[in-house]
Design a protein around this motif. Structure first.
Motif, PDB file in Angstrom:
ATOM      1  N   THR A 127     109.099   8.341 -16.977  1.00 14.74           N
ATOM      2  CA  THR A 127     109.688   8.174 -18.309  1.00 14.74           C
ATOM      3  C   THR A 127     108.723   7.503 -19.270  1.00 14.74           C
ATOM      4  OG1 THR A 127     111.873   7.974 -17.305  1.00 14.74           O
ATOM      5  CG2 THR A 127     111.669   7.194 -19.550  1.00 14.74           C
ATOM      6  N   LEU A 128     107.814   6.685 -18.749  1.00 15.34           N
ATOM      7  CA  LEU A 128     106.923   5.911 -19.619  1.00 15.34           C
ATOM      8  C   LEU A 128     105.815   6.748 -20.260  1.00 15.34           C
ATOM      9  CD1 LEU A 128     106.457   2.668 -17.499  1.00 15.34           C
ATOM     10  CD2 LEU A 128     108.090   3.094 -19.333  1.00 15.34           C
ATOM     11  N   VAL A 129     105.624   7.993 -19.796  1.00 14.14           N
ATOM     12  CA  VAL A 129     104.558   8.838 -20.350  1.00 14.14           C
ATOM     13  C   VAL A 129     105.091   9.520 -21.611  1.00 14.14           C
ATOM     14  CG1 VAL A 129     102.878  10.647 -19.871  1.00 14.14           C
ATOM     15  CG2 VAL A 129     103.723   9.206 -18.012  1.00 14.14           C
ATOM     16  N   SER A 130     105.153   8.757 -22.695  1.00 14.95           N
ATOM     17  CA  SER A 130     105.708   9.269 -23.945  1.00 14.95           C
ATOM     18  C   SER A 130     105.042   8.550 -25.116  1.00 14.95           C
ATOM     19  CB  SER A 130     107.225   9.044 -23.986  1.00 14.95           C
ATOM     20  OG  SER A 130     107.732   9.265 -25.284  1.00 14.95           O
ATOM     21  N   ALA A 131     104.354   9.320 -25.973  1.00 20.33           N
ATOM     22  CA  ALA A 131     103.717   8.726 -27.149  1.00 20.33           C
ATOM     23  C   ALA A 131     104.758   8.166 -28.112  1.00 20.33           C
ATOM     24  CB  ALA A 131     102.850   9.773 -27.855  1.00 20.33           C
ATOM     25  N   ARG A 132     105.896   8.864 -28.233  1.00 23.80           N
ATOM     26  CA  ARG A 132     106.979   8.377 -29.113  1.00 23.80           C
ATOM     27  C   ARG A 132     107.483   7.008 -28.649  1.00 23.80           C
ATOM     28  NH1 ARG A 132     111.829  11.933 -29.155  1.00 23.80           N
ATOM     29  NH2 ARG A 132     112.504  10.506 -30.803  1.00 23.80           N
ATOM     30  N   LEU A 133     107.598   6.845 -27.332  1.00 25.58           N
ATOM     31  CA  LEU A 133     108.080   5.570 -26.797  1.00 25.58           C
ATOM     32  C   LEU A 133     107.104   4.450 -27.121  1.00 25.58           C
ATOM     33  CD1 LEU A 133     110.116   4.007 -25.045  1.00 25.58           C
ATOM     34  CD2 LEU A 133     108.745   4.654 -23.046  1.00 25.58           C
ATOM     35  N   TRP A 134     105.812   4.683 -26.926  1.00 26.26           N
ATOM     36  CA  TRP A 134     104.835   3.628 -27.171  1.00 26.26           C
ATOM     37  C   TRP A 134     104.662   3.339 -28.658  1.00 26.26           C
ATOM     38  CZ3 TRP A 134     103.255   0.277 -23.696  1.00 26.26           C
ATOM     39  CH2 TRP A 134     103.448   0.603 -22.356  1.00 26.26           C
ATOM     40  N   ALA A 135     104.866   4.350 -29.510  1.00 20.69           N
ATOM     41  CA  ALA A 135     104.862   4.091 -30.956  1.00 20.69           C
ATOM     42  C   ALA A 135     106.033   3.186 -31.346  1.00 20.69           C
ATOM     43  CB  ALA A 135     104.926   5.412 -31.721  1.00 20.69           C
ATOM     44  N   ALA A 136     107.194   3.436 -30.728  1.00 16.76           N
ATOM     45  CA  ALA A 136     108.357   2.580 -30.981  1.00 16.76           C
ATOM     46  C   ALA A 136     108.097   1.164 -30.481  1.00 16.76           C
ATOM     47  CB  ALA A 136     109.594   3.170 -30.301  1.00 16.76           C
ATOM     48  N   TYR A 137     107.486   1.042 -29.297  1.00 24.77           N
ATOM     49  CA  TYR A 137     107.143  -0.276 -28.765  1.00 24.77           C
ATOM     50  C   TYR A 137     106.222  -1.036 -29.729  1.00 24.77           C
ATOM     51  CZ  TYR A 137     108.870   0.716 -23.973  1.00 24.77           C
ATOM     52  OH  TYR A 137     109.641   0.978 -22.869  1.00 24.77           O
ATOM     53  N   LEU A 138     105.223  -0.344 -30.277  1.00 23.69           N
ATOM     54  CA  LEU A 138     104.248  -0.994 -31.162  1.00 23.69           C
ATOM     55  C   LEU A 138     104.933  -1.594 -32.383  1.00 23.69           C
ATOM     56  CD1 LEU A 138     101.360  -1.660 -32.094  1.00 23.69           C
ATOM     57  CD2 LEU A 138     101.254   0.646 -33.077  1.00 23.69           C
ATOM     58  N   THR A 139     105.788  -0.811 -33.037  1.00 17.26           N
ATOM     59  CA  THR A 139     106.468  -1.320 -34.224  1.00 17.26           C
ATOM     60  C   THR A 139     107.359  -2.508 -33.873  1.00 17.26           C
ATOM     61  OG1 THR A 139     106.465   0.912 -35.167  1.00 17.26           O
ATOM     62  CG2 THR A 139     107.927  -0.702 -36.182  1.00 17.26           C
ATOM     63  N   SER A 140     108.065  -2.427 -32.737  1.00 18.70           N
ATOM     64  CA  SER A 140     108.921  -3.542 -32.312  1.00 18.70           C
ATOM     65  C   SER A 140     108.115  -4.820 -32.126  1.00 18.70           C
ATOM     66  CB  SER A 140     109.636  -3.192 -31.002  1.00 18.70           C
ATOM     67  OG  SER A 140     110.537  -2.128 -31.169  1.00 18.70           O
ATOM     68  N   GLY A 141     106.958  -4.696 -31.466  1.00 14.73           N
ATOM     69  CA  GLY A 141     106.128  -5.873 -31.235  1.00 14.73           C
ATOM     70  C   GLY A 141     105.644  -6.500 -32.535  1.00 14.73           C
ATOM     71  N   LEU A 142     105.286  -5.676 -33.515  1.00 18.76           N
ATOM     72  CA  LEU A 142     104.806  -6.202 -34.796  1.00 18.76           C
ATOM     73  C   LEU A 142     105.932  -6.862 -35.591  1.00 18.76           C
ATOM     74  CD1 LEU A 142     102.381  -3.318 -35.782  1.00 18.76           C
ATOM     75  CD2 LEU A 142     101.734  -5.686 -35.272  1.00 18.76           C
ATOM     76  N   ILE A 143     107.127  -6.289 -35.545  1.00 15.74           N
ATOM     77  CA  ILE A 143     108.257  -6.886 -36.263  1.00 15.74           C
ATOM     78  C   ILE A 143     108.548  -8.284 -35.733  1.00 15.74           C
ATOM     79  CG2 ILE A 143     110.759  -6.748 -36.609  1.00 15.74           C
ATOM     80  CD1 ILE A 143     110.436  -3.678 -36.694  1.00 15.74           C
ATOM     81  N   ILE A 144     108.682  -8.407 -34.417  1.00 16.04           N
ATOM     82  CA  ILE A 144     109.020  -9.705 -33.838  1.00 16.04           C
ATOM     83  C   ILE A 144     107.832 -10.663 -33.917  1.00 16.04           C
ATOM     84  CG2 ILE A 144     109.783 -10.880 -31.751  1.00 16.04           C
ATOM     85  CD1 ILE A 144     111.917  -9.182 -33.116  1.00 16.04           C
ATOM     86  N   GLY A 145     106.618 -10.142 -33.764  1.00 16.21           N
ATOM     87  CA  GLY A 145     105.441 -10.998 -33.896  1.00 16.21           C
ATOM     88  C   GLY A 145     105.340 -11.611 -35.273  1.00 16.21           C
ATOM     89  N   ALA A 146     105.573 -10.803 -36.314  1.00 18.46           N
ATOM     90  CA  ALA A 146     105.548 -11.318 -37.687  1.00 18.46           C
ATOM     91  C   ALA A 146     106.606 -12.397 -37.875  1.00 18.46           C
ATOM     92  CB  ALA A 146     105.770 -10.176 -38.675  1.00 18.46           C
ATOM     93  N   THR A 147     107.811 -12.109 -37.393  1.00 20.32           N
ATOM     94  CA  THR A 147     108.921 -13.051 -37.579  1.00 20.32           C
ATOM     95  C   THR A 147     108.622 -14.406 -36.956  1.00 20.32           C
ATOM     96  OG1 THR A 147     110.479 -11.201 -37.555  1.00 20.32           O
ATOM     97  CG2 THR A 147     111.384 -13.407 -37.205  1.00 20.32           C
TER      98      THR A 147
END
Length: 396
Positions: free
Chosen positions: A203-223
């Motif tokens: 399931t982890l072999v998905s570019a869409r999934l990792w793009a979603a992960y990246l945005t999530s990390g930046l949102i919480i990191g900024a906060t």
């Protein structure tokens, strides 16, 4: 015969469990001066305690989840083991006589916390029908929303009355109660099938999934680049009295809850748009705070803007991940780990900027920068969507 409730009561027990875990993660943000004085370190190093917890979540959660999958433990049994490990870390932190022991306890708590949150989401998904899994996930993660409203201010009030160790013991006691209730109330689930680990990895072999992960990390990191240092900024730069900090943090947490309710209504249908608008408002809040940190009214407005977005964008983050991949324990735990990796980087960068002599406003600049990077991470998706629209044949 009465139909079973759409949302079982056990969902709220799982939310309370995440409330306890999240309160423990963020509680040091409200008692930085006291911890710094008692442990003999700088405020920046106390900020790193949030990073140590997050680092344990980011690096320890996925391997521990893989181990549990390999052992084919049932979800309930695995969660009880993880919560027991978490309690060991909580006791170590509460008894810590110096900074290294405190950091070690926080890392252990983080390792157990990440995998626990992933399993709470998986248990919640198993308790409801597939068409209600998004709502169940939002309710379970409401524990994360409510931690800044009640948990963090509550631990600050306890610290001001009875010392920081009492706050740490209070959170450990709440986690112990949740562990007991999970053992008594959550139904026993069957052991995992032999091929489930392979399916989770595929399931982890998905570019869409990792793009979603990246945005999530930046949102919480900024906060959390900003939130981790709100207490000293509001006291030493804005000029608020220390006794007002619990109430200001509670107001910030209420903004989280209001933002979460709004985002939860829109996230399933307008996921990317909600993330884009939310990140723009988050960046605006940090820009306002940077420019007006020495004035009370603009600072409070900035605090509200950051609270209404930031962590409150969580339903959109979850919806995007659920649309990109089937959310099993490993996908959920890895999402939590990526988010907390962003949190760790944000909190660490804010503390490093302070220790480098850039002043207490420096974490706000870090938050602004990460919010802008989050907006940039959405740009390829927007360009692809525009290209797809342009490629459609025009209606006659």
């Amino acid at each position: 015969m009465n139909a079973p409730p759409a949302i079982p009561r056990l969902i709220y027990l799982l939310a309370l469990t995440i409330f306890a875990l999240t309160t423990a993660e963020f509680m040091v943000a409200g008692m930085m001066p006291t911890l710094a004085a008692d442990l003999g370190v700088s405020i920046g190093q106390i900020g790193y305690l949030i990073s140590w917890y997050a680092l344990g979540m980011a690096l320890g959660g996925p391997p521990l989840t893989l181990l549990l999958l390999a052992l084919r433990l049932a979800e309930k049994s695995a969660l009880l083991w993880l919560l027991s490990l978490y309690l060991v870390g909580a006791v170590v932190a509460a008894l810590a006589a110096n900074y290294p022991v405190m950091a070690a306890g926080r890392v252990l708590m983080g390792v157990a916390s990440s995998a626990s949150i992933g399993l709470c989401l998986t248990l919640g998904a198993n308790l409801v029908t597939p068409d209600r899994r998004g709502r169940a996930a939002s309710l379970i993660l409401s524990g994360l929303m409510l931690a800044p409203v009640f948990g963090v201010p509550g631990t600050v009030l306890i610290e001001q009355q009875a010392g920081w160790r009492a706050s740490f013991w209070a959170v450990a006691l709440l986690a112990a109660c949740c562990t007991l209730l999970v053992g008594l109330c959550v139904p026993r689930s069957p052991a995992r099938a032999a091929g489930q680990l392979r399916g989770e990895l595929d399931t982890l072999v998905s570019a869409r999934l990792w793009a979603a992960y990246l945005t999530s990390g930046l949102i919480i990191g900024a906060t959390f680049a900003g939130f981790s240092y709100f207490s000293p900024i509001l006291i030493q730069v804005t000029g608020f009295a220390p006794t007002t900090i619990p109430w200001l943090l509670m107001g910030y947490g209420l903004a989280n809850v209001l933002g979460n309710l709004l985002v939860g209504r829109l996230a399933d249908r307008h996921t990317l748009r909600v993330q884009g608008v939310g990140l723009a408002v988050l960046a605006l809040g940090f820009a306002l705070f940077v420019g007006c940190a020495d004035s009370a009214a603009p600072s409070l407005l900035a605090l509200a803007l950051i609270g209404l977005t930031g962590v409150a964008l969580n339903p959109a983050m979850v919806a995007r991940v659920m649309a990109a991949a089937t959310p099993g324990p490993l996908v959920n735990t890895l999402h939590t780990s990526v988010i907390t990796a962003g949190l760790a980087v944000g909190a660490w960068a804010g503390g490093a900027a302070i220790d480098a002599g850039q002043g207490l406003r420096a974490p706000l600049w870090v938050g602004l920068g990460m919010a802008l990077l989050g907006l940039l991470s959405l740009l390829p998706l927007g360009l692809r969507r525009d290209a797809a629209i342009a490629a459609r044949p025009c209606a006659e």
